[in-house]
Scaffold this active site. Structure first.
Site, PDB file in Angstrom:
ATOM      1  N   GLU A 171       2.024   1.719  -3.476  1.00 37.43           N
ATOM      2  CA  GLU A 171       0.927   2.233  -4.296  1.00 37.43           C
ATOM      3  C   GLU A 171       0.717   3.729  -4.050  1.00 37.43           C
ATOM      4  O   GLU A 171       0.406   4.488  -4.978  1.00 37.43           O
ATOM      5  CB  GLU A 171      -0.346   1.452  -3.964  1.00 37.43           C
ATOM      6  CG  GLU A 171      -1.538   1.828  -4.818  1.00 37.43           C
ATOM      7  CD  GLU A 171      -2.724   0.922  -4.536  1.00 37.43           C
ATOM      8  OE1 GLU A 171      -2.628  -0.295  -4.779  1.00 37.43           O
ATOM      9  OE2 GLU A 171      -3.749   1.427  -4.028  1.00 37.43           O
ATOM     10  N   SER A 181      14.668  14.839   3.078  1.00 42.11           N
ATOM     11  CA  SER A 181      15.712  13.877   3.416  1.00 42.11           C
ATOM     12  C   SER A 181      15.095  12.591   3.972  1.00 42.11           C
ATOM     13  O   SER A 181      14.141  12.625   4.756  1.00 42.11           O
ATOM     14  CB  SER A 181      16.664  14.456   4.460  1.00 42.11           C
ATOM     15  OG  SER A 181      17.666  13.502   4.773  1.00 42.11           O
ATOM     16  N   ARG A 223       0.822  -1.205   0.000  1.00 44.39           N
ATOM     17  CA  ARG A 223       0.000   0.000   0.000  1.00 44.39           C
ATOM     18  C   ARG A 223       0.859   1.261   0.000  1.00 44.39           C
ATOM     19  O   ARG A 223       0.522   2.280  -0.610  1.00 44.39           O
ATOM     20  CB  ARG A 223      -0.962   0.007   1.186  1.00 44.39           C
ATOM     21  CG  ARG A 223      -2.067  -1.059   1.145  1.00 44.39           C
ATOM     22  CD  ARG A 223      -2.824  -1.106  -0.152  1.00 44.39           C
ATOM     23  NE  ARG A 223      -3.834  -2.167  -0.186  1.00 44.39           N
ATOM     24  CZ  ARG A 223      -3.583  -3.416  -0.583  1.00 44.39           C
ATOM     25  NH1 ARG A 223      -2.382  -3.796  -0.970  1.00 44.39           N
ATOM     26  NH2 ARG A 223      -4.560  -4.304  -0.608  1.00 44.39           N
TER      27      ARG A 223
END
Lengths: 147, 147, 147, 147, 147, 147, 147, 147, 147, 147
Positions: H91, H114, H88
């Protein structure tokens, strides 16, 4: 003009004019292998070489200019090669690669065969059982630097 | 015994006994390039060849037996090769591949250089500017069948 | 003209004229499998064959010319194939590949079935439980060279 | 016992006993191609077949048991195959795949050759110019369902 | 006309005319799932079906013609799918794949669910805790052939 | 104990004891599909479920413990799947994926079928032309959040 | 109109008009993160939202229409990302992923953070040692279904 | 001792002793997210921290020593992640990545967040419609250097 | 205007006008390495810098505008690089990467060399045995944050 | 003994004995960068160097022997690197690679920086805004051969 477009024009002109690679090579005083490499977009010609090739192949000025550009090399062969002619060389590396590495180290020590200070030739060797392709690769041995 | 294990034993024995590939090649009457290829697990030896190599390298009987097995070829070189010695041959294909294809077709027509009916050699060529590696590849031309 | 464009024109003309592969094959005295292979851009035609195909399919002259060019083979099938017809052959290699290798070695020794000196055919075999596709592949056995 | 281990034992026993695939195939009344496929771990044997093979090859009971397990197929051939015997079939798909698809559709319509309701054979065909490998693939045509 | 272009015209016309997949499906007497599959370029229509769809969606003649061509399937979904709707089915295969294989073998023996003699449907199932998507896949069991 | 080892023990015990997935499922009051998923290492059991399965399958205590661990899912199916049973579901996604996406959006709007709040079943459907595999997938529709 | 083209027009108009994402977000009553997501082609706008955005950005009608189409998501970021801004999030997953998984399971049990019922924000946090980027991700916990 | 083995021992001890990540974090005065990251092998502990963790988890001395080694990071998450919890986040990068890039540039200019001067937290947020996972990522903005 | 098009125009103008990178760098008061990076599309120029470059290279206004856009970086070098100049840096990472990691950690502790707060230079160093390329990379050390 | 095992022993001994790379380098009269490279398995030591390192690090004789073997280089860094220290060099190639190529060609002509006749160093440069990592790479320029 893109290298790919110059290559297309070179191939077309070579075919139309009925020239062989050694004819073009002769015009610039180079080997046929290097000449083919350069005109297929994998090496730059000097301005003089480009002019001579341009005259011989009747190329437009921007194509002549494009022949002198240092290319991004290696962009035309997909890996692994799908074309059987090229795949066989890939297979030679798979099968004979370990022996190549062993023999180079045994004969020279730690280092490599240069692919830059390198030349090659392709020759047809007659053979009663079927003619043979002979590819000679010749590269400077570069020893690994220790510092 | 696995091919990889035989290879390990061959390399170890060769080093321990201070032998070179041509010494082993001489014992079986083959070239050093083919001998190295076979002992690195990329070609099968005949039973007689395997016996001779086994005696010379003091290998156990199951290693001798394993040397005669036809291998799954090409499993030891990752692609693209991470080792610089092997990568240079991969790069030669990227850069000089298109010229190889063109020259083979111009000299022979439609077909390929066989990687099966094939031999090669590695030689050290002296050169005042630095010795050079010469690899000669020689394969039968196979014309494409039309039917 | 690019091979891909010729292929497009061939397919379009074949459909428009209501021809089958064996009709085109008949016109040049070749098998339907080789004819389809060549016209789909995977083999060059001789100039005479190209002229006959050009007449039959009413192709323009530059398409006829392009049919005679030796192609970069293998560029149209993505691997693994996404198309189910082609994927099944890929799967056959995954599942039956080890048996193919074993049987070829048992019957012939160390070597390969050539994919160059090679021909194939596709035939419909009637069967009351559902007709069957029969693909016959026939390639010269090439023994590995020892040197 | 893992399939890979059974395969190893089968190969070792077959070699030790000097058997050929058709000998084993004869013992269970199957073709040599299917028998090799199954014993190389790509298909399950029935309990009766496994018993017969176990007796013939003098396999331990857990190997016999393992031969009856339905396998995860396709795990032993890396893609693209690095072994030249197997690669040639991959290359056939690259070069002749488009023609296979066209011919199957022309002769059968929309659908595929099954790789499940499928059989194949490998035969040596004598030829004065060099014997040939003939692989016959035969699969049920499966038309695409419309609903 | 390329399949991708037909698909674009279909989607555009469907939106412009305010039609749903079941409206188009109704016009040709097919299910909405198959109709969507075909009009998205993954299956060929019969000439009659193509005519009806062409009339309904007001497509030009060459688009109608293109709808009847057997496609190269599977070219529009990148793998792994980047789109979350499609990825979830990929994930189902990752997580539930082993159970699917086990259950099919337990219930049917060695073989597969056909993806050719196959149909599916998508349905909205009302649920007070949130409606649910129900996908029913139904394919003929194909037992592995032994020969 | 690693999940893979538990799975191996479960499969072995299931076979030895002649149990079916629904027998094990019945012992813990779950469906056979979920039970197979969990015991193949793709979902954790509750401690009570693990104890019951452990008793039924005569597993050692550390295996029972391992069954309750939340796994790293999806590690056992290579992609694309080499096994034909699993590949067919991958192919369904390639061929029918675009239709699945279209139909879900048409029936539900922008969102997905959950693969988490998800269940599935596998059923054998008798059919005179050959029994069929029916896989029902059922997942909650999740609308995309806008914020 | 393709999503990619709409995105291009949106970016161009936003720059020309000197607008910020929150200006556009304000016009439709959404957050800047969702608005940017949608206008970069990763989510559909409602027809009303599309009209408002179209007016604000002076987009042509077919662009407005295209903004309402549910997209194929995830097609614009190559993986692994070559752009350093995006790669850092990929690296966070490589390095901190195992901890994310552990903590979510410890706090919630077996399940996932939804990427569908999900929102996020990007904020600039002042810091004397250098301002910081704060990304808050917030997704519904979805427990795995057992059935 | 390998990092992977330490991680295994940490997980086992944590479970046996009934500890939570925040318990271990408390013992060394760090956040639970960083503590989990380090003990899962993705960051080194100081010798003092390692001693405290070793006492709490009753680890052997070589494990304590191994906890202080700077690791090769990122080796445990395959990409794309097969586990749904981790996928997830992958995604989110595919779908929301373009918006993340745009917003960071709009708020900060040319540069990145960063992933080294970085911290994160995972929190459970109660919600009547289902509790939510909140992940806060906080990294220093690094402007691109011009020189 | 796309970055790739601007790059093309820059290269063409630079060649036509006979300029070197340091000439362009001088016009904007930057180093040649940064200037080349930015004009090859890998960094944005300030509006003032873009104006100066535009005047010097006689670029059209939309190219000047495009030079100020923050790019999606890293899109022009395929990985692994096929071009030998670039591949050598890739190979340096393969061969010398482990030493780079060890030495950075030994000299600085846990952290990285920034590729953002980073500069580099390329210099020709004369050497009687052949001139040498010296590339100096200089990046801020970023210690890993513990929290 | 495998290279990987020697490396493990070297790292362990170095840590146990409290040595730094420059201590080991000093013992053999080499730079710390080359010494680290060789002891991490990426270059062979001479027998004398290996003896000295073996004495200093108290390595067994077979480890000393293994240090002299020419390695298969490049096998320990996965590409793209998952470790952030190494990834930054990969990213430098993505972002600054085009400028590196341009500048090398402008200063030297057509050719490459050798990665074989190559040396490098890593240095800590103090800086009030945070110390900096300086990596100097120095390789012989190799002009492309024309023949």
């Amino acid at each position: 003009m893109e290298k790919a477009e110059v290559t297309r024009q070179v191939i077309e002109a070579k075919q139309r004019l009925g020239l062989k690679w050694k004819d073009i090579a002769g015009a610039i005083g180079r080997s046929e292998a290097w000449t083919a490499t350069a005109l297929l977009g994998q090496a730059p010609l000097s301005p003089e070489e480009a002019q001579k090739v341009g005259s011989l192949l009747e190329l437009p000025e921007d194509a002549v200019q494009a022949l002198t550009v240092i290319p991004y090399r290696g962009t035309t062969v997909p890996m692994p090669p799908t074309d059987p002619v090229l795949y066989r060389f890939y297979e030679i590396l798979l099968v004979y690669g370990p022996a190549l590495k062993e023999l180079i180290h045994e004969k020279f020590g730690d280092g490599i065969m240069s692919a830059i200070d390198f030349e090659m030739s392709v020759r047809r060797v007659e053979d009663p059982k079927g003619d043979r392709v002979q590819v000679v690769m010749n590269g400077k041995f570069l020893p690994y630097r220790k510092w």
